[in-house]
Design an enzyme around this catalytic site. Structure first.
Site, PDB file in Angstrom:
ATOM      1  N   HIS A 293     -35.286  -5.515  -8.660  1.00 14.71           N
ATOM      2  CA  HIS A 293     -34.629  -6.492  -7.787  1.00 14.71           C
ATOM      3  C   HIS A 293     -33.213  -6.811  -8.283  1.00 14.71           C
ATOM      4  CE1 HIS A 293     -35.700 -10.070  -5.006  1.00 14.71           C
ATOM      5  NE2 HIS A 293     -34.398  -9.901  -5.027  1.00 14.71           N
TER       6      HIS A 293
ATOM      7  N   HIS B  16     -39.676 -10.952   0.955  1.00 19.79           N
ATOM      8  CA  HIS B  16     -39.121 -12.223   0.463  1.00 19.79           C
ATOM      9  C   HIS B  16     -39.877 -13.290   1.246  1.00 19.79           C
ATOM     10  CE1 HIS B  16     -35.507 -15.009  -0.278  1.00 19.79           C
ATOM     11  NE2 HIS B  16     -36.235 -15.659   0.608  1.00 19.79           N
TER      12      HIS B  16
ATOM     13  N   HIS C   6     -29.101  -7.185  -7.089  1.00 21.84           N
ATOM     14  CA  HIS C   6     -28.072  -7.243  -6.041  1.00 21.84           C
ATOM     15  C   HIS C   6     -26.780  -6.680  -6.617  1.00 21.84           C
ATOM     16  CE1 HIS C   6     -30.555  -9.630  -3.294  1.00 21.84           C
ATOM     17  NE2 HIS C   6     -31.012 -10.229  -4.376  1.00 21.84           N
ATOM     18  N   LEU C   7     -26.367  -5.514  -6.103  1.00 24.35           N
ATOM     19  CA  LEU C   7     -25.161  -4.867  -6.626  1.00 24.35           C
ATOM     20  C   LEU C   7     -23.943  -5.120  -5.745  1.00 24.35           C
ATOM     21  CD1 LEU C   7     -26.680  -1.517  -7.961  1.00 24.35           C
ATOM     22  CD2 LEU C   7     -25.871  -3.472  -9.289  1.00 24.35           C
ATOM     23  N   ARG C   8     -24.190  -5.721  -4.563  1.00 24.31           N
ATOM     24  CA  ARG C   8     -23.115  -6.230  -3.681  1.00 24.31           C
ATOM     25  C   ARG C   8     -22.209  -5.183  -3.063  1.00 24.31           C
ATOM     26  NH1 ARG C   8     -26.100 -10.397  -3.146  1.00 24.31           N
ATOM     27  NH2 ARG C   8     -25.785 -12.145  -4.555  1.00 24.31           N
TER      28      ARG C   8
ATOM     29  N   ASP D 127     -33.835 -10.370  -9.973  1.00 26.51           N
ATOM     30  CA  ASP D 127     -33.127 -10.985  -8.842  1.00 26.51           C
ATOM     31  C   ASP D 127     -31.683 -11.311  -9.245  1.00 26.51           C
ATOM     32  OD1 ASP D 127     -32.482 -11.953  -6.378  1.00 26.51           O
ATOM     33  OD2 ASP D 127     -33.876 -13.642  -6.395  1.00 26.51           O
TER      34      ASP D 127
ATOM     35  N   ASN E 293     -29.218  -6.249   0.996  1.00 26.95           N
ATOM     36  CA  ASN E 293     -28.519  -7.328   1.730  1.00 26.95           C
ATOM     37  C   ASN E 293     -27.020  -7.290   1.449  1.00 26.95           C
ATOM     38  OD1 ASN E 293     -28.878  -8.262  -0.918  1.00 26.95           O
ATOM     39  ND2 ASN E 293     -28.980 -10.409  -0.297  1.00 26.95           N
TER      40      ASN E 293
ATOM     41  N   ASP F 251     -34.843  -8.642   1.848  1.00 25.87           N
ATOM     42  CA  ASP F 251     -34.645  -9.679   0.824  1.00 25.87           C
ATOM     43  C   ASP F 251     -33.418 -10.552   1.087  1.00 25.87           C
ATOM     44  OD1 ASP F 251     -35.178 -11.040  -1.686  1.00 25.87           O
ATOM     45  OD2 ASP F 251     -33.312 -10.126  -2.328  1.00 25.87           O
TER      46      ASP F 251
HETATM   47  O1  DOR Z   1     -31.122 -16.714  -4.631  1.00 30.52           O
HETATM   48  C1  DOR Z   1     -31.114 -15.655  -4.011  1.00 30.52           C
HETATM   49  N1  DOR Z   1     -29.990 -14.934  -3.906  1.00 30.52           N
HETATM   50  N2  DOR Z   1     -32.229 -15.235  -3.408  1.00 30.52           N
HETATM   51  C2  DOR Z   1     -32.246 -14.173  -2.591  1.00 30.52           C
HETATM   52  O2  DOR Z   1     -33.301 -13.833  -2.104  1.00 30.52           O
HETATM   53  C3  DOR Z   1     -30.981 -13.472  -2.285  1.00 30.52           C
HETATM   54  C4  DOR Z   1     -30.029 -13.609  -3.379  1.00 30.52           C
HETATM   55  C5  DOR Z   1     -28.629 -13.165  -3.051  1.00 30.52           C
HETATM   56  O3  DOR Z   1     -28.467 -12.103  -2.436  1.00 30.52           O
HETATM   57  O4  DOR Z   1     -27.683 -13.832  -3.449  1.00 30.52           O
END
Ligand code: DOR
Length: 424
Positions: free
Chosen positions: A57, A175, A59-61, A301, A91, A148
């Site tokens: 999990h 999620h 997030h590499l943006r 996360d 996302n 997610d």
């Molecule tokens: O706190 C969170 N940030 N929960 C998520 O499910 C998404 C994530 C995000 O992409 O910043």
């Protein structure tokens, strides 16, 4: 390709532990045993030598929010944290919901400091309305699909998604958040949200979706992975579903076993996250679930956000916190479980869930790909507020003393971290 020996460490993998050197050549482990030589020497004295960690999990943006993180900067943070593989969340902007965006991220991943697996969205644009084209993404190697950041609200659509996924042999990851109960909220609903005057979401916002999706798994027979479980009720439901033989797995994030909703008392948005920080009772249940096997994996996360966004008022700031460089030390310091169990949660169990156990998380034996990490389980250090290699610095653990520090990380036979320093 390089040739080296990891010398003087204690090898710890799923098969047990032994004092042994590990020789690596051309991307592979070529020998594990006493007094090996060949090429340069990587000192592992006082250290554990283990399979690399795997994050389900991250997030590499990229694409879309490169000011917060890139595949390159996030993978550097991962390598420094001992990870040899991460699963990039979809996302992004645009969302990873079709073959062309999957290809773009896979292209960026070629220059990464660890393996970057790509996850795809469950619905087009993560809008929760139409199923995304899983087959064309699965053909490119995508094995996990998730919206997610949001849960799939429409029960009928979620049933269809599970049927579609199970036909293709891929896994959906949910999620769990019922938006009817969470809309407009910014922390856990309880004593602290009342005191602070902030709108809270009840534990039930998560638990109702966990309950619904267990029912849908029972109905369809499809596999499901539950993301970042945060409440005692969720952990109990998934444990019971597993005990009844349903094909479900789940993960918990470091912040959900180390921080509570009381951390929000200063209105500091570094403590804002979805699902939100919960109560002492929930934290204890997550810890117990990690210790007794009800929870399969620790997943970070890792959610970078630029400082100017996290400095906004608590209710307006985006949710999320960094995790890749801290997860191992937080698990060693806080969980009170043995190192083999910590590594099961961070390495071989998530490797299986991600479908990459052929190259990651497996035992250290000759012939396996050299995806390894070396850490000193006794080294203590203080987490700083800089954010490390991440482009962001939303660290909720700044000032915390922890134990356990990564010394070397080997990705595909190449040392990408040596003596705690990234090599590129
Ligand atoms: O706190 C969170 N940030 N929960 C998520 O499910 C998404 C994530 C995000 O992409 O910043």
């Amino acid at each position: 390709m390089s040739e080296f020996v990891i010398r003087g460490g204690r090898v710890l993998d799923e098969t047990g532990e032994r004092f042994a050197d590990v020789a690596v050549r051309d991307g592979e482990i070529v020998a594990v045993g006493p007094d090996l030589s060949g090429g340069r020497v990587l000192d592992a004295s006082g250290c554990v030598v283990a399979p690399g960690l795997v994050d389900l999990h991250t997030h590499l943006r990229e694409p879309g929010k490169e000011e917060a993180e890139t595949v390159e900067s996030g993978s550097r943070a991962a390598a420094l944290g001992g990870y040899t593989a991460v699963l990039a969340m979809p996302n992004t902007t645009p969302a990873i919901d079709c073959a062309s965006v999957v290809r773009d991220v896979q292209q960026l991943a070629r220059a990464a400091l660890c393996q970057v697996e790509v996850s795809g969205a469950i619905t087009v644009g993560r809008a929760g309305e139409r199923l995304a084209p899983y087959a064309e993404m699965a053909e490119l190697g995508v094995r996990i699909f998730t919206d997610d950041g949001a849960g799939v609200q429409d029960t009928r659509l979620m049933r269809r998604a599970l049927e579609y996924a199970s036909g293709l042999g891929v896994t959906l990851a949910q999620h769990c958040e019922d938006s009817a109960l969470s809309e407009g909220t910014c922390m856990h609903e309880g004593e602290w949200s009342s005191r602070l005057g902030l709108p809270g979401q009840p534990a039930e916002a998560e638990e109702l979706m966990v309950m619904r999706d267990i029912a849908l798994v029972r109905m369809t027979g499809a596999r499901m992975h539950f993301l970042h479980l945060s409440t005692a009720g969720s952990v109990a439901m998934v444990a019971a579903a597993k005990a009844s033989g349903l094909p479900v797995t789940c993960e918990a994030a470091p912040h959900h076993f180390t921080l509570t909703d009381a951390c929000c008392a200063g209105y500091d948005a570094r403590f804002k996250v979805h699902p939100p920080l919960r109560t002492d009772v929930d934290v204890a249940a997550v810890r117990a679930g990690l210790a007794d096997g009800s929870i399969d994996a620790i997943a970070t996360d890792h959610a970078p956000h630029p400082a100017y966004e996290k400095e906004r008022p608590f209710d307006e700031a985006p949710p999320g916190m960094l995790g890749l460089e801290y997860a191992l030390a937080l698990a060693i310091t806080e969980l009170g479980i043995d190192l083999a169990r910590v590594l099961a949660l961070l390495s071989w169990q998530p490797a299986r869930i991600a479908g990459i156990a052929d190259a990651h998380g497996g035992p250290l034996v000759a012939g396996r790909p050299a995806n390894l990490m070396v850490f000193d389980p006794e080294a203590t250090w203080t987490i700083d507020a800089s954010g490390g290699a991440s482009r962001s610095s939303n660290v909720p653990y700044a000032g915390r003393e922890v134990r356990g520090r990564v010394r070397h990380t080997i990705h595909a036979g190449e040392p990408v971290v040596l003596n705690g320093e990234a090599q590129r």
